[in-house]
Design a protein around this motif. Structure first.
Motif, short mmCIF file in Angstrom:
data_model
loop_
_atom_site.label_atom_id
_atom_site.label_comp_id
_atom_site.label_asym_id
_atom_site.label_seq_id
_atom_site.Cartn_x
_atom_site.Cartn_y
_atom_site.Cartn_z
N VAL A 116 0.87 -1.23 0.05
CA VAL A 116 -0.07 -0.03 -0.08
C VAL A 116 0.68 1.21 0.04
CG1 VAL A 116 -1.60 1.32 1.17
CG2 VAL A 116 -1.80 -1.22 0.95
N VAL A 117 1.88 1.36 0.69
CA VAL A 117 2.76 2.51 0.89
C VAL A 117 3.51 2.68 -0.23
CG1 VAL A 117 4.86 3.13 2.18
CG2 VAL A 117 3.04 2.41 3.51
N SER A 118 4.09 1.62 -0.94
CA SER A 118 4.91 1.84 -2.08
C SER A 118 3.89 2.17 -3.47
CB SER A 118 5.34 0.27 -2.45
OG SER A 118 4.53 -0.75 -2.77
N GLU A 119 2.80 1.89 -3.30
CA GLU A 119 1.82 2.08 -4.61
C GLU A 119 1.57 3.62 -4.17
OE1 GLU A 119 0.00 0.32 -7.01
OE2 GLU A 119 1.84 -0.80 -6.67
N ILE A 120 1.32 3.96 -2.85
CA ILE A 120 0.79 5.34 -2.74
C ILE A 120 2.21 6.31 -3.30
CG2 ILE A 120 0.47 7.04 -1.11
CD1 ILE A 120 -1.10 5.08 0.39
N ALA A 121 3.30 5.84 -2.83
CA ALA A 121 4.58 6.72 -3.15
C ALA A 121 4.90 6.59 -4.73
CB ALA A 121 5.87 6.07 -2.47
N LEU A 122 4.50 5.41 -5.32
CA LEU A 122 5.04 5.55 -6.99
C LEU A 122 4.08 5.86 -7.84
CD1 LEU A 122 6.97 1.96 -6.62
CD2 LEU A 122 7.92 4.27 -6.73
N ARG A 123 2.69 5.99 -7.34
CA ARG A 123 1.53 6.23 -8.41
C ARG A 123 1.10 7.85 -8.19
NH1 ARG A 123 -0.53 2.04 -11.12
NH2 ARG A 123 0.13 -0.09 -10.60
N LEU A 124 1.31 8.68 -8.78
CA LEU A 124 1.03 10.25 -8.72
C LEU A 124 -0.49 10.37 -8.12
CD1 LEU A 124 1.91 13.12 -8.82
CD2 LEU A 124 1.34 13.13 -11.16
N TYR A 125 -1.35 9.80 -8.74
CA TYR A 125 -2.62 9.86 -8.32
C TYR A 125 -3.25 9.20 -7.10
CZ TYR A 125 -4.61 5.10 -8.99
OH TYR A 125 -4.96 3.93 -8.98
N LEU A 126 -2.44 8.24 -6.59
CA LEU A 126 -2.69 7.85 -5.17
C LEU A 126 -1.85 8.71 -4.10
CD1 LEU A 126 -2.11 4.00 -5.58
CD2 LEU A 126 -4.16 5.47 -5.40
N THR A 127 -0.62 9.40 -4.63
CA THR A 127 -0.09 10.16 -3.73
C THR A 127 -0.93 11.62 -3.61
OG1 THR A 127 2.13 9.60 -4.68
CG2 THR A 127 2.11 11.58 -3.43
N ILE A 128 -1.27 12.24 -4.66
CA ILE A 128 -2.32 13.30 -4.54
C ILE A 128 -3.41 12.85 -3.59
CG2 ILE A 128 -3.59 14.92 -5.88
CD1 ILE A 128 -1.80 14.48 -8.15
N GLY A 129 -4.04 11.79 -3.97
CA GLY A 129 -5.30 11.44 -3.01
C GLY A 129 -4.74 11.41 -1.50
N PHE A 130 -3.63 10.80 -1.34
CA PHE A 130 -3.43 10.50 0.28
C PHE A 130 -2.95 11.81 0.84
CE2 PHE A 130 0.01 9.51 3.34
CZ PHE A 130 -0.76 8.63 4.17
N VAL A 131 -2.27 12.78 0.04
CA VAL A 131 -2.32 14.09 0.73
C VAL A 131 -3.58 14.61 1.15
CG1 VAL A 131 -1.22 16.54 0.20
CG2 VAL A 131 -0.03 14.53 -0.40
N ALA A 132 -4.72 14.75 0.04
CA ALA A 132 -5.80 15.18 0.36
C ALA A 132 -6.41 14.49 1.57
CB ALA A 132 -6.63 14.93 -0.78
N LEU A 133 -6.34 13.31 1.79
CA LEU A 133 -6.63 12.43 2.96
C LEU A 133 -6.15 12.94 4.36
CD1 LEU A 133 -8.22 10.25 4.35
CD2 LEU A 133 -6.56 8.68 3.72
N ILE A 134 -4.83 13.12 4.26
CA ILE A 134 -4.07 13.69 5.46
C ILE A 134 -4.71 15.04 5.91
CG2 ILE A 134 -1.99 14.53 6.49
CD1 ILE A 134 -2.25 11.41 6.11
N GLY A 135 -4.83 15.76 4.80
CA GLY A 135 -5.64 17.32 5.09
C GLY A 135 -6.89 17.10 5.77
N LEU A 136 -7.60 16.19 5.09
CA LEU A 136 -9.16 15.92 5.63
C LEU A 136 -9.19 15.54 6.99
CD1 LEU A 136 -10.81 14.41 2.66
CD2 LEU A 136 -11.32 16.62 3.63
N ILE A 137 -8.31 14.53 7.29
CA ILE A 137 -7.92 14.12 8.79
C ILE A 137 -7.54 15.04 9.88
CG2 ILE A 137 -6.67 12.45 10.22
CD1 ILE A 137 -6.52 10.52 8.02
N ALA A 138 -6.64 16.09 9.32
CA ALA A 138 -6.19 17.25 10.06
C ALA A 138 -7.53 18.27 10.51
CB ALA A 138 -5.07 17.90 9.53
N LEU A 139 -8.25 18.50 9.45
CA LEU A 139 -9.43 19.13 9.75
C LEU A 139 -10.46 18.65 10.49
CD1 LEU A 139 -9.92 20.87 6.12
CD2 LEU A 139 -8.52 21.58 7.92
N GLY A 140 -10.52 17.35 10.45
CA GLY A 140 -11.71 16.72 11.00
C GLY A 140 -11.26 16.76 12.51
N LEU A 141 -9.74 16.40 12.92
CA LEU A 141 -9.33 16.39 14.39
C LEU A 141 -9.47 17.68 14.84
CD1 LEU A 141 -6.56 13.78 13.96
CD2 LEU A 141 -8.89 13.22 14.70
N THR A 142 -9.48 18.52 14.24
CA THR A 142 -9.50 19.93 14.75
C THR A 142 -10.82 20.53 14.83
OG1 THR A 142 -8.42 21.03 12.55
CG2 THR A 142 -7.06 20.27 14.38
#
Length: 309
Positions: A116-142
């Motif tokens: 999972v980690v390698s796919e996120i790191a190597l596939r651009l669209y997965l990397t972009i989606g993961f960054v968006a997810l991290i942002g959503l989690i940050a907003l949700g937790l705050t």
């Protein structure tokens, strides 16, 4: 007996009473999840049910993100301040569907986290989606009252990142859709419509039925242009053919027309509501002659302060 205030149910207001608006939105938030769970249980998701669930949860995350961005226009244009009470619920819903989206992807990869980690790191669209997810989690937790108090003015700065997150989510949506981008184009068109309204607010342009009608037309034209540009760059389809498809009603209606239909709701609502001092933009602040009074409407709503746009 459990104290109701100790278990904050999402459909209750701050006084512990049922808010029918919050209850209706809560049911709307969980309805797609219940439907998908039932469809999976009944084996109605096709030959690749996990893949279908991955796509569906991601699509609903984008939809609820757009719903949350529509709260401010709805409050201003319809002069409906009470709608603010559901904004936090919608934000949490976006985060929940996005987390489910990633979790299902991990399940599809047989829970092999290294893969999972390698796919996120190597596939651009997965990397972009993961960054968006991290942002959503940050907003949700705050999004809690405690976080708002602790962060102070920084809370507004942090939560303005929702616009950047929305752009990343839409780019991820486009890239993973590959050939048919009808749904991503429609979502992007709605985002352009909502951001166009914010530009109007930013420059204090009048929010009259005629200006909102112009906004709807411009958003639809921008949607058609975006669709033509995407197909031209990704598939080599001539832009004029894609633009011409918007005038061919023998097939499916193109996303630009659906964006126009949604956009036309704004001038209609403004026309029905009638003139309002809020429509011309925020009034300049004046030094109060006496100590400022508390705002009962905002406090009764029990919602956190958020960006004015």
């Amino acid at each position: 007996m459990i104290d109701r205030l100790a278990v904050p149910l999402p459909w209750l207001d701050r006084a512990g009473r049922i808010s029918w608006l919050k209850l209706a939105v809560f049911l709307a938030c969980i309805a797609p999840a219940l439907y998908l769970a039932a469809a999976y249980r009944l084996d109605a998701l096709g030959a690749k049910p996990i893949t279908a669930l991955i796509h569906a949860t991601g699509e609903w995350a984008v939809r609820f993100l757009l719903f949350s961005l529509a709260i401010s226009p709805l409050r201003r244009i319809a002069d409906w301040p009470k709608v603010l009470v559901v904004r936090r619920m919608l934000g949490i819903t976006v985060m929940a569907y996005a987390v489910a989206h990633l979790t299902l992807y991990a399940v599809d990869q047989n829970l092999i986290l290294t893969k999972v980690v390698s796919e996120i790191a190597l596939r651009l669209y997965l990397t972009i989606g993961f960054v968006a997810l991290i942002g959503l989690i940050a907003l949700g937790l705050t999004s809690t009252d405690a976080a708002i108090r602790n962060l102070g003015p920084n809370w507004n700065r942090l939560h303005r990142l929702v616009y950047t997150i929305a752009v990343l989510a839409l780019v991820h949506y486009f890239l993973q859709s590959k050939i048919d981008v009808t749904d991503p184009v429609f979502s992007a068109g709605l985002f352009l419509l909502l951001m166009g309204w914010r530009v109007m607010r930013r420059f204090r342009w009048p929010e009259r039925p005629w200006s909102l009608l112009l906004l709807a037309v411009l958003a639809a034209l921008a949607t058609a242009g975006l669709e033509a540009a995407w197909y031209g760059l990704a598939s080599g389809v001539p832009a004029n053919l894609v633009l011409a498809a918007n005038l061919d009603f023998s097939g499916p209606i193109r996303p630009a027309w659906w964006v126009l239909a949604v956009g036309l709701v704004l001038p209609v609502v403004a026309l029905v509501r009638g003139p309002s001092p809020r429509a011309a933009g925020p009034a300049p602040r004046r030094r109060p002659a006496s100590p400022p009074r508390r705002e009962p409407a905002r406090e009764a709503a029990g919602e956190p302060l958020s960006p004015r746009a």
